[in-house]
Design an enzyme around this catalytic site. Sequence first.
Site, PDB file in Angstrom:
ATOM      1  N   ASP A   1       0.872  -1.179   0.000  1.00 53.92           N
ATOM      2  CA  ASP A   1       0.000   0.000   0.000  1.00 53.92           C
ATOM      3  C   ASP A   1       0.908   1.228   0.000  1.00 53.92           C
ATOM      4  O   ASP A   1       1.467   1.590   1.039  1.00 53.92           O
ATOM      5  CB  ASP A   1      -0.890   0.027   1.253  1.00 53.92           C
ATOM      6  CG  ASP A   1      -2.146  -0.791   1.097  1.00 53.92           C
ATOM      7  OD1 ASP A   1      -2.789  -0.696   0.050  1.00 53.92           O
ATOM      8  OD2 ASP A   1      -2.484  -1.532   2.029  1.00 53.92           O
TER       9      ASP A   1
ATOM     10  N   HIS B   1     -11.596  -0.601   9.024  1.00 54.31           N
ATOM     11  CA  HIS B   1     -10.574  -1.295   9.810  1.00 54.31           C
ATOM     12  C   HIS B   1     -11.106  -1.640  11.199  1.00 54.31           C
ATOM     13  O   HIS B   1     -10.685  -2.629  11.801  1.00 54.31           O
ATOM     14  CB  HIS B   1      -9.323  -0.421   9.985  1.00 54.31           C
ATOM     15  CG  HIS B   1      -8.547  -0.222   8.726  1.00 54.31           C
ATOM     16  ND1 HIS B   1      -8.801   0.820   7.865  1.00 54.31           N
ATOM     17  CD2 HIS B   1      -7.529  -0.938   8.177  1.00 54.31           C
ATOM     18  CE1 HIS B   1      -7.954   0.750   6.845  1.00 54.31           C
ATOM     19  NE2 HIS B   1      -7.185  -0.304   7.009  1.00 54.31           N
TER      20      HIS B   1
ATOM     21  N   ASP C   1      -9.918  -6.801   0.475  1.00 50.55           N
ATOM     22  CA  ASP C   1      -9.229  -6.029   1.506  1.00 50.55           C
ATOM     23  C   ASP C   1      -8.858  -7.014   2.621  1.00 50.55           C
ATOM     24  O   ASP C   1      -9.279  -8.179   2.617  1.00 50.55           O
ATOM     25  CB  ASP C   1     -10.127  -4.899   2.010  1.00 50.55           C
ATOM     26  CG  ASP C   1      -9.328  -3.685   2.481  1.00 50.55           C
ATOM     27  OD1 ASP C   1      -8.128  -3.858   2.785  1.00 50.55           O
ATOM     28  OD2 ASP C   1      -9.892  -2.581   2.549  1.00 50.55           O
TER      29      ASP C   1
END
Length: 356
Positions: A64, A181, A252
Amino acid sequence: MPLGPVCVDLAGTELTDAERQRLLHPQVGGVILFSRNFRSVAQLCALTREIHQLRSPRLIIAVDHEGGRVQRFRDGFTRLPPMAELGKLWNDDRAAARALAARTGWVLAAELRASGVDFSFAPVLDLDYGVSTVIGNRAFHAHPHAVSELGQYLMQGMRQAGMNACGKHFPGHGHVVLDSHHALPVDDRPLSEIHGADLQPFRRLIEHGLAAVMPAHVIYAKVDERPAGFSPRWLQDILRGQLGFQGAIISDALDMAGAAFAGNTIEERAKAAFEAGCDLVLATNRPEEAERLLQRLDWQISPVSLSRLARLHGEPNPLQWDDLVHDLDFQSARREVAALAGEGDISRWGPDVGEA
């Protein structure tokens, strides 16, 4: 040994014996690196070289590395701006913003390719509605046309350096307040509204050959009760069917709170992601769970998925760091990008998003 459908991570700056064995597991297809895996450019190059030498075809090495708060490697790398800085420039001078977006993509990808990294999870194609703290200035702009243009030119610059792009977070994370998250956000907008705005950048980049998409751990309640990354409606009917996407779909991270909808165990979450249409899943930050997933996973990767993942390898024979140092055009691009980033004010960056 063909690539597998699982992407794992590492604990530190060098491979341990246990990690070498894990990377040789047939279900592993890639490695994602974080800030904890970086000490210096030389160390990173040595690490990626060892990973690539373990198998043939070589494992995909990803990171990332978007710019702004999400830049895993810093010392020796060009400080990349938050993408919102390109959006601000677009408001004043669209031609200059497009050109600098391409230059930014080139710098981003060239430095990673020179370090042995194949692929970055960039660009962010979410719209900035002004409510999401986890997206915030990671987004180019609030307007779909601006995001589409800037994302396309950033992707063009990445390709110049021999790297494909990954659009995220499909179909758009910018309209929800909660951070996936730590929670499971719910977006209550109708599909027609999402189609008219958030999907437009994805559509534009898909038309220009986008190689990968990462779906959001967000529920779009008027479309499906499941989060997008676990939803055949989103991934198969809309992304592949309506938008015609032929590239890789990469989940993800399965350890995120937003993934808990799909099950309490990593095996349940991975199975749900694969059944929804993902080609690769991210098993990160919990090595014991990743190990368990590899031992218990009963999923045969398809030839179609393998061909999609093959596109994520960086182009061979990239420019090396010595080449970049002596390339006057590249050095000019570095200065332009660093100036947009406000290189002198390190305090404004804050911690990386998504680090364990």
